[in-house]
Design an enzyme around this catalytic site. Structure first.
Site, short mmCIF file in Angstrom:
data_model
loop_
_atom_site.label_atom_id
_atom_site.label_comp_id
_atom_site.label_asym_id
_atom_site.label_seq_id
_atom_site.Cartn_x
_atom_site.Cartn_y
_atom_site.Cartn_z
N GLY A 109 6.49 61.25 6.64
CA GLY A 109 7.01 60.89 5.40
C GLY A 109 5.80 60.99 4.43
CG HIS B 87 10.71 75.65 0.91
ND1 HIS B 87 11.13 75.65 1.98
CD2 HIS B 87 9.98 76.90 0.88
CE1 HIS B 87 10.93 76.71 2.44
NE2 HIS B 87 10.27 77.41 1.92
CG ASP C 5 14.77 76.56 1.68
OD1 ASP C 5 14.35 77.06 2.82
OD2 ASP C 5 14.86 75.31 1.52
CB ALA D 93 -0.10 71.80 -3.65
N1 LIG Z 1 22.73 72.35 2.04
C1 LIG Z 1 21.55 72.24 2.08
N2 LIG Z 1 20.98 71.23 2.67
C2 LIG Z 1 19.46 71.20 2.99
C3 LIG Z 1 18.97 70.24 3.71
C4 LIG Z 1 17.58 70.10 3.77
C5 LIG Z 1 16.86 70.92 3.29
C6 LIG Z 1 15.45 70.75 3.36
N3 LIG Z 1 14.67 71.96 3.85
C7 LIG Z 1 15.11 72.28 5.23
C8 LIG Z 1 15.09 73.85 5.19
C9 LIG Z 1 15.60 74.37 6.62
C10 LIG Z 1 16.01 73.64 7.48
C11 LIG Z 1 16.38 74.34 8.84
O1 LIG Z 1 16.88 75.43 9.10
N4 LIG Z 1 16.35 73.30 10.07
C12 LIG Z 1 16.70 73.86 11.01
C13 LIG Z 1 18.20 73.72 11.47
C14 LIG Z 1 18.53 72.01 11.50
C15 LIG Z 1 20.02 71.72 11.28
O2 LIG Z 1 20.73 72.30 12.54
O3 LIG Z 1 20.44 71.06 10.53
C16 LIG Z 1 15.88 72.12 7.52
C17 LIG Z 1 15.49 71.65 6.32
C18 LIG Z 1 17.45 71.84 2.17
C19 LIG Z 1 18.69 72.10 2.11
C20 LIG Z 1 19.36 73.12 1.39
O4 LIG Z 1 18.72 73.73 0.69
N5 LIG Z 1 20.58 73.06 1.14
#
Ligand SMILES: Nc1nc2ccc(CNc3ccc(C(=O)NCCCC(=O)O)cc3)cc2c(=O)[nH]1
Length: 203
Positions: A11, A108, A144, A172
């Site tokens: 965090g 991000h 993203d 940043a």
């Molecule tokens: N629908 C939506 N939800 C999100 C949740 C977290 C984050 C943070 N950035 C993240 C971007 C990618 C991941 C990711 O691919 N983690 C591995 C799989 C984990 C899992 O199985 O859950 C996690 C957070 C971004 C998003 C977003 O852009 N859209």
């Protein structure tokens, strides 16, 4: 504006958001920190700052829908109006994202749309770019891909390895995320009906 921060780990971005929200000029009040993992340092940071914390452990839920549903219930219980994802590593379901559309912010560690997904900093190094950075965006169902609120550029040095670049991008992030939160919490910026960023015009 009542803000919740969702975390999965240390965090460091949470710390930057809490410090910004404590300033008298801040439009944001952080009222809750939720972690999907127990015992992480971010929970200790929040408690030290006198902020309520909850753990919603995704391993205890049979489905993403039930996990997200519990998060939603806790957010409602605290009267939360905006949610910041600060190193939150669970993908959120479309139902949840739709309900909180325009109220969910994520940071991000690249200049989106370049280098989406995990290890964005490593992707930048491997691509050989000389400038990367960080992006604060509204969360859309597609990962993203949400409307961009703020970005900060970061130079890539010839001597950079993944760790030194991550550290420079993190500096940043700690400026960009609080700045973007203030823009949204103050109403200067919002997500328009067309899915694009709308800046409030005082003219
Ligand atoms: N629908 C939506 N939800 C999100 C949740 C977290 C984050 C943070 N950035 C993240 C971007 C990618 C991941 C990711 O691919 N983690 C591995 C799989 C984990 C899992 O199985 O859950 C996690 C957070 C971004 C998003 C977003 O852009 N859209």
């Amino acid at each position: 504006t009542r803000v919740a921060v969702l975390i999965s780990g240390t965090g460091t971005n949470l710390q930057a958001l809490m410090e910004q929200a404590k300033r008298p000029s801040s439009s944001a009040e952080i009222v809750l920190v939720i972690s999907n993992r127990p015992g992480v340092q971010g929970l200790k940071r929040a408690s030290l700052a006198g902020i309520q914390t909850r753990v919603v452990d995704h391993k205890l839920y049979g489905s993403r829908a039930e996990f997200d549903g519990t998060i939603d219930r806790v957010l409602e219980e605290f009267g939360v109006e905006l949610v910041c994802l600060a190193g939150f590593m669970r993908i959120l379901t479309g139902t949840f994202v739709k309900k909180w559309n325009g109220k969910l912010l994520n940071i991000h560690p690249s200049l989106l749309p370049s280098f989406k997904g995990v290890n964005a900093q490593k992707q930048a190094l491997q691509a050989g770019v000389r400038v990367t950075g960080c992006t604060v965006h509204f969360v859309a169902e597609e990962v993203d891909a949400g409307a961009i609120i703020a970005q900060e550029a970061v130079p890539v040095l010839g001597s950079d390895e993944e760790e030194s670049l991550c550290d420079r991008i993190r500096e940043a992030e700690h400026r960009a995320f609080p700045a973007a939160l203030e823009l949204v919490a103050s109403g200067a910026v919002r997500l328009g009906e067309d899915g694009h960023i709308t800046w409030k015009s005082n003219s």
